[in-house]
Motif scaffolding. Structure first.
Motif, short mmCIF file in Angstrom:
data_model
loop_
_atom_site.label_atom_id
_atom_site.label_comp_id
_atom_site.label_asym_id
_atom_site.label_seq_id
_atom_site.Cartn_x
_atom_site.Cartn_y
_atom_site.Cartn_z
N ASN A 1 47.44 32.51 28.05
CA ASN A 1 46.83 31.66 29.07
C ASN A 1 47.74 31.70 30.30
O ASN A 1 48.91 31.34 30.21
CB ASN A 1 46.74 30.23 28.50
N ILE A 2 47.24 32.12 31.45
CA ILE A 2 48.09 32.24 32.64
C ILE A 2 48.65 30.89 33.08
O ILE A 2 49.57 30.83 33.89
CB ILE A 2 47.37 32.93 33.84
N LYS B 1 27.71 43.27 32.17
CA LYS B 1 27.41 42.04 32.93
C LYS B 1 25.91 41.81 32.81
O LYS B 1 25.12 42.46 33.51
CB LYS B 1 27.83 42.18 34.40
N SER C 1 39.68 38.90 44.87
CA SER C 1 39.02 37.79 45.54
C SER C 1 37.53 38.13 45.69
O SER C 1 37.02 39.01 44.99
CB SER C 1 39.70 37.50 46.89
N ASP D 1 44.74 38.41 28.37
CA ASP D 1 43.62 37.49 28.59
C ASP D 1 43.77 36.33 27.60
O ASP D 1 44.38 36.48 26.54
CB ASP D 1 42.28 38.19 28.36
N GLY E 1 37.60 40.46 30.55
CA GLY E 1 36.37 40.16 31.28
C GLY E 1 35.64 41.43 31.70
O GLY E 1 36.05 42.55 31.39
N PHE E 2 34.56 41.23 32.44
CA PHE E 2 33.70 42.34 32.87
C PHE E 2 34.48 43.37 33.68
O PHE E 2 34.54 44.56 33.32
CB PHE E 2 32.53 41.74 33.67
N VAL E 3 35.12 42.94 34.77
CA VAL E 3 35.86 43.89 35.61
C VAL E 3 37.08 44.42 34.86
O VAL E 3 37.43 45.61 34.95
CB VAL E 3 36.30 43.21 36.94
N TYR F 1 33.58 27.47 43.70
CA TYR F 1 34.19 28.75 43.30
C TYR F 1 34.85 29.43 44.52
O TYR F 1 36.03 29.81 44.47
CB TYR F 1 33.10 29.65 42.70
N LYS G 1 38.90 30.31 45.35
CA LYS G 1 39.37 31.68 45.61
C LYS G 1 40.03 31.75 47.00
O LYS G 1 41.01 32.45 47.19
CB LYS G 1 38.21 32.67 45.52
N LEU H 1 43.07 39.46 37.68
CA LEU H 1 41.62 39.27 37.63
C LEU H 1 41.22 37.95 36.98
O LEU H 1 40.09 37.49 37.13
CB LEU H 1 40.96 40.40 36.82
#
Ligand SMILES: NC(=O)c1ccc[n+]([C@@H]2O[C@H](COP(=O)([O-])OP(=O)(O)OC[C@H]3O[C@@H](n4cnc5c(N)ncnc54)[C@H](O)[C@@H]3O)[C@@H](O)[C@H]2O)c1
Length: 294
Positions: free
Chosen positions: A53-54, A173, A115, A31, A10-12, A140, A144, A72
Motif C-alpha cells: 500500500n503506497i 478495461k 496524470s 500494487d 491495474g489496467f495501465v 478525481y 490529480k 500509476l
C-alpha cells in the motif's frame, strides 16, 4: 536499469509491465492487490512482484538509488473519488507525496507520474494545450491536480515527467466508452450512451505504453505532456464504431448527459510529439479491432 511501477495490477499497469519487460527493463511491479500480476508475471525473468500500500509502506524501503519510478497507483475512477473523497485525497495526493519524498531521498533517476486530462477546466480553448487553465470539475480531477502541484512546488531537483493521459481504452478495461459498449454488445445487449455529442480524445493502451517508455528515457524532464491522439471523436461515433466492429444489428440506447463529461475535449499533442518523440500509432477503429482480436 530497474523500473518500479506502482498500481501495476491495474489496467495501465499490466500493459506497461509487459511493455517494460519486452523492452529489456528489470521491473518491480507493486500494487495493493497483486492477483493479476501474480497470474501473469509470477516466475517471469526480470520481474519482481510486491504487494504493498503506497500509504502504509515506507516507500524509501522499496525505491533504490538509480531506480526509475512510474507512479500509476490511484483511485482512478470518477465515481469512486466522488463516493469517498477523503480516500481519493489520501491515495492520489498523500500517496503521490510519499513517492515523491522517497524518490528525492533515495536519489531515484526519475519519477514519471500518470496524470489526466481531467485536471483541465471545462471551458479551456480547444485543442487543449499543457498551459491551459487547470480548474477541475470533478473530485478525481482535483486530487490529480493537487498531486501535480506537489511536483511543481516541492520536487526540488527530482527529474519528473507528468503525463496527462486522454481517454485510455484497451483490453482489460471493460467500463467507460469502448469497454462498456463492447461488453454489452458481446452479451447481445444494447450499448448505453450518455449524452452522445460530447467529444473526447481516445488513446489506445498500446500508445500509452509507448508514451510511458518514452517518458522514462526523455532528457526533457520537469515537464507535463498531453498524451492523446490529437483527434476529437463524439461518444455516439465511438459507439457506432463498436457496433460496426461487432457486426451486429443492435442499436445504441441514448440517456441524458452527465455533468462531469467535457462538452468538447481534444488535445494539442505537439509538445509530446516534439519533445518526447511521441506519435500515436492506433486510430480508433484499428484500436477497437485490436481489442476484439486480443
Ligand atoms: N484509464 C484511463 O483512462 C486514465 C486516464 C487518465 C489518467 N489515468 C491515470 O493512470 C493511472 C492508472 O490508471 P488505470 O486505468 O490503470 O487505473 P486502475 O484503477 O486500473 O489501476 C490503479 C491501480 O492502483 C492500485 N492502488 C490503489 N490504491 C493503492 C494503494 N494505496 N497502494 C498501492 N496501489 C494502489 C489499484 O489496486 C489498481 O491496481 C492512474 O493514476 C489514473 O489516474 C488513467
Amino acid at each position: 536499469m530497474r523500473v518500479v511501477v506502482t498500481g501495476a495490477n491495474g489496467f495501465v499497469g499490466l500493459h506497461t509491465v509487459r511493455g517494460l519487460l519486452d523492452a529489456g527493463y528489470n521491473v518491480l511491479a507493486a500494487d495493493i492487490i497483486a492477483s493479476q500480476l501474480k497470474a501473469r508475471f509470477e516466475g517471469v525473468k526480470r520481474c519482481e512482484i510486491a504487494t504493498l500500500n503506497i500509504l502504509s509502506v515506507d516507500m524509501e524501503q522499496v525505491i533504490k538509488k538509480e531506480d526509475k519510478v512510474l507512479h500509476l497507483a490511484a483511485i482512478a475512477r470518477f465515481d469512486q473519488a466522488r463516493q469517498n473523497p477523503q480516500k481519493a485525497v489520501r491515495v492520489n495526493v498523500e500517496g503521490t507525496l510519499n513517492i515523491i519524498q522517497a524518490c528525492i531521498k533515495k536519489k531515484a533517476e526519475r519519477l514519471v507520474y500518470a496524470s489526466t486530462g481531467s485536471v483541465y477546466s471545462h471551458d479551456v480553448p480547444i485543442p487543449i494545450r499543457e498551459d491551459a487553465k487547470r480548474e477541475p470539475d470533478s473530485i478525481y480531477g482535483l486530487t490529480k491536480k493537487q498531486a501535480e502541484e506537489w511536483f511543481f512546488s516541492y520536487s526540488k531537483n527530482l527529474p519528473y515527467v507528468i503525463l496527462r493521459y486522454g481517454y485510455v481504452y484497451g483490453k482489460d478495461k471493460d467500463w467507460g466508452a469502448v469497454g462498456a459498449f463492447l461488453k454489452r454488445l458481446k452479451k447481445g445487449e444494447r450499448p448505453v450512451v450518455f449524452g452522445g455529442r460530447q467529444t473526447n480524445d481516445f488513446i489506445y493502451i498500446k500508445d500509452i505504453v509507448q508514451a510511458n517508455l518514452l517518458a522514462l528515457e526523455t532528457e526533457h524532464v520537469r515537464q507535463a505532456y498531453n498524451i492523446g491522439s490529437g483527434r476529437a471523436i463524439s461518444i455516439k461515433d465511438v459507439c457506432e464504431l463498436c457496433i460496426a466492429a461487432m457486426k451486429t444489428n443492435l442499436t445504441m440506447e441514448l440517456k441524458p448527459g452527465r455533468a462531469f463529461d467535457f462538452p468538447v475535449f481534444v488535445y494539442d499533442i505537439s509538445k509530446a510529439q516534439t519533445l518526447l518523440n511521441f506519435e500515436p500509432k492506433w486510430n480508433l477503429s484499428k484500436g477497437i479491432e485490436d481489442v476484439l482480436r486480443s
